[in-house]
Design a protein around this motif. Structure first.
Motif, PDB file in Angstrom:
ATOM      1  N   ASP A 127       0.853  -1.182   0.000  1.00 23.44           N
ATOM      2  CA  ASP A 127       0.000   0.000   0.000  1.00 23.44           C
ATOM      3  C   ASP A 127       0.897   1.243   0.000  1.00 23.44           C
ATOM      4  OD1 ASP A 127      -1.723   2.108   0.509  1.00 23.44           O
ATOM      5  OD2 ASP A 127      -2.881   1.039   2.038  1.00 23.44           O
ATOM      6  N   PRO A 128       0.910   2.001  -1.100  1.00 28.90           N
ATOM      7  CA  PRO A 128       1.785   3.177  -1.184  1.00 28.90           C
ATOM      8  C   PRO A 128       1.525   4.218  -0.101  1.00 28.90           C
ATOM      9  CG  PRO A 128       0.832   2.656  -3.333  1.00 28.90           C
ATOM     10  CD  PRO A 128       0.122   1.803  -2.329  1.00 28.90           C
ATOM     11  N   ALA A 129       0.338   4.181   0.508  1.00 31.55           N
ATOM     12  CA  ALA A 129       0.020   5.159   1.550  1.00 31.55           C
ATOM     13  C   ALA A 129       0.581   4.770   2.915  1.00 31.55           C
ATOM     14  CB  ALA A 129      -1.499   5.342   1.657  1.00 31.55           C
ATOM     15  N   MET A 130       1.101   3.536   3.051  1.00 28.26           N
ATOM     16  CA  MET A 130       1.517   3.048   4.367  1.00 28.26           C
ATOM     17  C   MET A 130       2.648   3.888   4.966  1.00 28.26           C
ATOM     18  SD  MET A 130       1.151   0.928   6.896  1.00 28.26           S
ATOM     19  CE  MET A 130       0.379  -0.661   6.468  1.00 28.26           C
ATOM     20  N   VAL A 131       3.716   4.079   4.239  1.00 33.91           N
ATOM     21  CA  VAL A 131       4.868   4.796   4.800  1.00 33.91           C
ATOM     22  C   VAL A 131       4.504   6.231   5.188  1.00 33.91           C
ATOM     23  CG1 VAL A 131       7.200   5.646   4.339  1.00 33.91           C
ATOM     24  CG2 VAL A 131       6.586   3.289   3.746  1.00 33.91           C
ATOM     25  N   PRO A 132       3.797   6.991   4.341  1.00 29.93           N
ATOM     26  CA  PRO A 132       3.395   8.337   4.777  1.00 29.93           C
ATOM     27  C   PRO A 132       2.526   8.339   6.032  1.00 29.93           C
ATOM     28  CG  PRO A 132       3.144   8.128   2.398  1.00 29.93           C
ATOM     29  CD  PRO A 132       3.482   6.764   2.921  1.00 29.93           C
ATOM     30  N   VAL A 133       1.634   7.367   6.158  1.00 26.88           N
ATOM     31  CA  VAL A 133       0.762   7.288   7.341  1.00 26.88           C
ATOM     32  C   VAL A 133       1.586   7.032   8.599  1.00 26.88           C
ATOM     33  CG1 VAL A 133      -0.892   5.752   8.492  1.00 26.88           C
ATOM     34  CG2 VAL A 133      -1.425   6.713   6.250  1.00 26.88           C
ATOM     35  N   VAL A 134       2.486   6.068   8.530  1.00 31.62           N
ATOM     36  CA  VAL A 134       3.313   5.735   9.702  1.00 31.62           C
ATOM     37  C   VAL A 134       4.258   6.889  10.029  1.00 31.62           C
ATOM     38  CG1 VAL A 134       5.006   4.125  10.649  1.00 31.62           C
ATOM     39  CG2 VAL A 134       3.103   3.258   9.262  1.00 31.62           C
ATOM     40  N   ALA A 135       4.812   7.507   9.002  1.00 32.14           N
ATOM     41  CA  ALA A 135       5.705   8.644   9.223  1.00 32.14           C
ATOM     42  C   ALA A 135       4.970   9.792   9.910  1.00 32.14           C
ATOM     43  CB  ALA A 135       6.291   9.114   7.889  1.00 32.14           C
ATOM     44  N   ALA A 136       3.757  10.072   9.452  1.00 33.41           N
ATOM     45  CA  ALA A 136       2.970  11.165  10.034  1.00 33.41           C
ATOM     46  C   ALA A 136       2.630  10.899  11.488  1.00 33.41           C
ATOM     47  CB  ALA A 136       1.702  11.393   9.220  1.00 33.41           C
ATOM     48  N   ALA A 137       2.426   9.633  11.817  1.00 31.17           N
ATOM     49  CA  ALA A 137       2.080   9.258  13.193  1.00 31.17           C
ATOM     50  C   ALA A 137       3.303   9.179  14.100  1.00 31.17           C
ATOM     51  CB  ALA A 137       1.352   7.910  13.193  1.00 31.17           C
ATOM     52  N   GLY A 138       4.500   9.145  13.507  1.00 25.85           N
ATOM     53  CA  GLY A 138       5.719   8.997  14.306  1.00 25.85           C
ATOM     54  C   GLY A 138       5.824   7.643  14.962  1.00 25.85           C
ATOM     55  N   ALA A 139       5.207   6.632  14.345  1.00 24.64           N
ATOM     56  CA  ALA A 139       5.151   5.292  14.949  1.00 24.64           C
ATOM     57  C   ALA A 139       6.326   4.426  14.485  1.00 24.64           C
ATOM     58  CB  ALA A 139       3.839   4.606  14.571  1.00 24.64           C
ATOM     59  N   PRO A 140       6.727   3.462  15.297  1.00 18.93           N
ATOM     60  CA  PRO A 140       7.702   2.471  14.858  1.00 18.93           C
ATOM     61  C   PRO A 140       7.104   1.584  13.762  1.00 18.93           C
ATOM     62  CG  PRO A 140       7.563   2.530  17.251  1.00 18.93           C
ATOM     63  CD  PRO A 140       6.399   3.303  16.731  1.00 18.93           C
ATOM     64  N   ILE A 177      12.289   3.707   2.970  1.00 26.96           N
ATOM     65  CA  ILE A 177      11.368   4.053   4.049  1.00 26.96           C
ATOM     66  C   ILE A 177      11.884   5.271   4.829  1.00 26.96           C
ATOM     67  CG2 ILE A 177      10.569   3.219   6.306  1.00 26.96           C
ATOM     68  CD1 ILE A 177      10.190   0.481   4.840  1.00 26.96           C
ATOM     69  N   ILE A 178      13.191   5.334   5.034  1.00 31.16           N
ATOM     70  CA  ILE A 178      13.774   6.516   5.683  1.00 31.16           C
ATOM     71  C   ILE A 178      13.541   7.752   4.814  1.00 31.16           C
ATOM     72  CG2 ILE A 178      15.942   7.598   6.394  1.00 31.16           C
ATOM     73  CD1 ILE A 178      16.892   4.775   7.247  1.00 31.16           C
ATOM     74  N   GLU A 179      13.736   7.595   3.521  1.00 31.23           N
ATOM     75  CA  GLU A 179      13.472   8.706   2.604  1.00 31.23           C
ATOM     76  C   GLU A 179      11.999   9.101   2.612  1.00 31.23           C
ATOM     77  OE1 GLU A 179      14.962   7.414  -1.157  1.00 31.23           O
ATOM     78  OE2 GLU A 179      17.039   7.321  -0.438  1.00 31.23           O
ATOM     79  N   GLY A 180      11.134   8.127   2.947  1.00 34.19           N
ATOM     80  CA  GLY A 180       9.699   8.389   3.036  1.00 34.19           C
ATOM     81  C   GLY A 180       9.282   9.077   4.326  1.00 34.19           C
ATOM     82  N   GLY A 181      10.245   9.275   5.250  1.00 39.75           N
ATOM     83  CA  GLY A 181       9.948  10.060   6.438  1.00 39.75           C
ATOM     84  C   GLY A 181       9.901   9.318   7.757  1.00 39.75           C
ATOM     85  N   ILE A 182      10.113   7.999   7.750  1.00 39.79           N
ATOM     86  CA  ILE A 182      10.133   7.250   9.009  1.00 39.79           C
ATOM     87  C   ILE A 182      11.551   7.310   9.585  1.00 39.79           C
ATOM     88  CG2 ILE A 182       9.823   5.000  10.118  1.00 39.79           C
ATOM     89  CD1 ILE A 182       7.667   4.377   8.075  1.00 39.79           C
ATOM     90  N   ALA A 183      11.661   7.743  10.821  1.00 38.54           N
ATOM     91  CA  ALA A 183      12.978   7.933  11.440  1.00 38.54           C
ATOM     92  C   ALA A 183      13.701   6.594  11.600  1.00 38.54           C
ATOM     93  CB  ALA A 183      12.818   8.594  12.806  1.00 38.54           C
ATOM     94  N   PRO A 184      15.022   6.573  11.394  1.00 44.92           N
ATOM     95  CA  PRO A 184      15.791   5.326  11.522  1.00 44.92           C
ATOM     96  C   PRO A 184      15.621   4.634  12.863  1.00 44.92           C
ATOM     97  CG  PRO A 184      17.133   7.021  10.483  1.00 44.92           C
ATOM     98  CD  PRO A 184      15.867   7.703  10.949  1.00 44.92           C
ATOM     99  N   ASP A 185      15.461   5.421  13.939  1.00 48.54           N
ATOM    100  CA  ASP A 185      15.353   4.796  15.264  1.00 48.54           C
ATOM    101  C   ASP A 185      13.960   4.225  15.545  1.00 48.54           C
ATOM    102  OD1 ASP A 185      13.922   7.134  15.670  1.00 48.54           O
ATOM    103  OD2 ASP A 185      15.075   7.795  17.418  1.00 48.54           O
ATOM    104  N   ARG A 186      13.082   4.279  14.532  1.00 50.77           N
ATOM    105  CA  ARG A 186      11.757   3.677  14.650  1.00 50.77           C
ATOM    106  C   ARG A 186      11.589   2.463  13.730  1.00 50.77           C
ATOM    107  NH1 ARG A 186      11.361   8.736  16.341  1.00 50.77           N
ATOM    108  NH2 ARG A 186       9.663   9.429  17.690  1.00 50.77           N
TER     109      ARG A 186
END
Length: 287
Positions: A127-140, A177-186
């Protein structure tokens, strides 16, 4: 932070465990390969999750869609109907919850209902929307090695060197995924045992978890009751034991994974694995 915690890694926004964590499985499905239908009712699923915590689970992975080979996908509304009430019910009891989903909408609503972690077997590819959703939530986010939907038992399961190919493909996915906005420590990585892999591939990955850990992210090992264990335990005629008779073998893998520095192991039967990771930690502490 202890030596053990440094060795296994820590995931931002999640509790810190001084040993390999135990992730218990709650399948809110009628067709999971090992326990489908047993916890399909919301009340039963919530009770089962609480029972897993009582038996030693540190977090509970709730899923509403089977990912066994050949399983048909459920529609979005059905997955939401299965998962959200269970997440909400367990969160109300203070349980640390992972949601096992390939859909961004299910991830988003589960996080809003109290889930702490998204476990996507497609690593955000379904789902292409998955990474933006998780990134926006700041979730692991758990990034599993994935080569597509399992329309056949071993779709695209050909490797020249399974360890190096899985590590390289995971690395490329993590970077995206990092480029998509999810922090490496998550980010947590999962070698995807049983997904587009034969038994010898799964065993090789377990034997070389250090190479998966070298990616620099905590590692989740999900071996519970899987087909490769059936192959290892097969009788003289080559017949594997039923999935629910593979729990002792699962606990053995949990001990080995813990010893190899896994951050967590995902299992259906918690008590034996909870004991196994604690023994592994005690041995590690005596070195």
């Amino acid at each position: 932070m202890s030596t053990s915690q440094v060795r296994r890694g820590h995931v931002a926004n999640l509790p810190v465990w001084d040993r390999c964590a135990v992730m218990g499985v709650v399948n809110v499905t009628p067709d999971s390969f090992s326990d489908g239908g047993r916890w399909f009712d919301t009340t039963a699923a919530i009770k089962h999750g609480l029972d897993l915590v009582a038996e030693g689970a540190d977090l509970v992975d709730v899923g509403g869609e089977s990912t066994r080979p050949g399983a048909a996908r459920v529609d979005e509304d059905e997955e939401l109907k299965r998962v959200i009430p269970v997440v909400r019910g367990l969160a109300a009891e203070g349980v640390t919850i992972s949601v096992d989903t390939m859909r961004a909408s299910v991830a988003e609503q589960s996080l809003a209902a109290g889930a702490a972690l998204v476990n996507d077997v497609s690593g955000g590819l379904a789902d292409p929307a998955m990474v933006p959703v998780v990134a926006a939530a700041g979730a692991p986010f758990v990034v599993m090695h994935w080569r597509g939907f399992l329309e056949g038992a071993t779709v695209r399961g050909t490797y020249e060197n399974v360890v190096s190919e899985v590590v390289d493909e995971l690395h490329a996915r993590v970077q995206a995924i990092i480029e998509g906005g999810i922090a490496p420590d998550r980010i947590v990585v999962d070698p995807g045992l049983g997904f587009s892999k034969e038994a010898e591939h799964d065993l090789a990955l377990l034997a070389h978890l250090d190479e998966v850990r070298a990616l620099g992210h905590p590692v989740l090992v999900a071996a519970s009751r899987k087909r490769f264990l059936g192959r290892v335990l097969a009788d003289e005629q080559g017949a594997p034991p039923p999935a629910r008779e593979r729990d002792a073998a699962t606990a053995a893998v949990s001990a080995l994974a813990a010893q190899a520095g896994a951050w967590a192991v995902r299992v259906h039967e918690v008590r034996a694995t909870a004991d196994a990771v604690r023994v592994a930690r005690a041995v590690e502490g005596a070195q």
